[in-house]
Design a protein around this motif. Structure first.
Motif, mmCIF file in Angstrom:
data_model
loop_
_atom_site.group_PDB
_atom_site.id
_atom_site.type_symbol
_atom_site.label_atom_id
_atom_site.label_comp_id
_atom_site.label_asym_id
_atom_site.label_seq_id
_atom_site.Cartn_x
_atom_site.Cartn_y
_atom_site.Cartn_z
ATOM 1 N N ILE A 171 0.859 -1.188 0.000
ATOM 2 C CA ILE A 171 0.000 0.000 0.000
ATOM 3 C C ILE A 171 0.893 1.235 0.000
ATOM 4 O O ILE A 171 1.892 1.291 0.712
ATOM 5 N N PHE A 172 0.507 2.217 -0.808
ATOM 6 C CA PHE A 172 1.264 3.459 -0.926
ATOM 7 C C PHE A 172 0.358 4.646 -0.644
ATOM 8 O O PHE A 172 -0.855 4.592 -0.884
ATOM 9 N N VAL A 173 0.969 5.707 -0.150
ATOM 10 C CA VAL A 173 0.250 6.935 0.180
ATOM 11 C C VAL A 173 0.967 8.110 -0.461
ATOM 12 O O VAL A 173 2.172 8.277 -0.284
ATOM 13 N N LYS A 174 0.194 8.894 -1.224
ATOM 14 C CA LYS A 174 0.702 10.163 -1.767
ATOM 15 C C LYS A 174 0.062 11.269 -0.933
ATOM 16 O O LYS A 174 -1.167 11.403 -0.914
ATOM 17 N N ILE A 175 0.867 12.039 -0.250
ATOM 18 C CA ILE A 175 0.376 13.194 0.496
ATOM 19 C C ILE A 175 0.770 14.416 -0.309
ATOM 20 O O ILE A 175 1.939 14.582 -0.669
ATOM 21 N N GLU A 176 -0.237 15.233 -0.612
ATOM 22 C CA GLU A 176 0.022 16.347 -1.523
ATOM 23 C C GLU A 176 -0.380 17.682 -0.928
ATOM 24 O O GLU A 176 -1.213 17.758 -0.021
ATOM 25 N N GLU A 177 0.233 18.701 -1.497
ATOM 26 C CA GLU A 177 -0.033 20.083 -1.124
ATOM 27 C C GLU A 177 -0.207 20.876 -2.406
ATOM 28 O O GLU A 177 0.625 20.788 -3.315
ATOM 29 N N GLY A 178 -1.315 21.599 -2.502
ATOM 30 C CA GLY A 178 -1.568 22.401 -3.692
ATOM 31 C C GLY A 178 -0.533 23.505 -3.860
ATOM 32 O O GLY A 178 -0.047 24.063 -2.883
#
Length: 88
Positions: free
Chosen positions: A3-10
């Motif tokens: 399982i992978f998680v992409k945490i993003e910021e605009g």
């Protein structure tokens, strides 16, 4: 499958960001069809979000994220992590 998680910021204005949301949603639908089990959303507080999904490897996860329209169009900065569940 890992399982992978992409945490993003605009990093662009809302008008620009919103232009690419339909393509991002369509991309997530493709990932569903391919069996990656994605979940994508945004923080209640403005400015970012997260996508969690399955992939065979970090290399595949990186390719999945690179093809995301929000990434391809420079709308977000992100970090990608493999998430190892300890308890269910």
């Amino acid at each position: 499958m890992p399982i992978f998680v992409k945490i993003e910021e605009g990093k662009v204005d809302k008008t620009t960001f919103d232009q690419h949301v339909p393509a991002h949603k369509a991309y997530v639908q493709q990932l569903i069809a391919l069996g990656h089990k994605p979940r994508s959303g945004y923080w209640a507080k403005k400015g970012g979000g997260m996508m969690i999904f399955e992939a065979d490897s970090m290399a595949e996860a990186e390719a999945i994220i690179a093809a995301d329209p929000l990434v391809k169009n420079g709308c977000v900065n992100y970090q990608l992590y493999e998430w190892r569940i300890v308890m269910e």
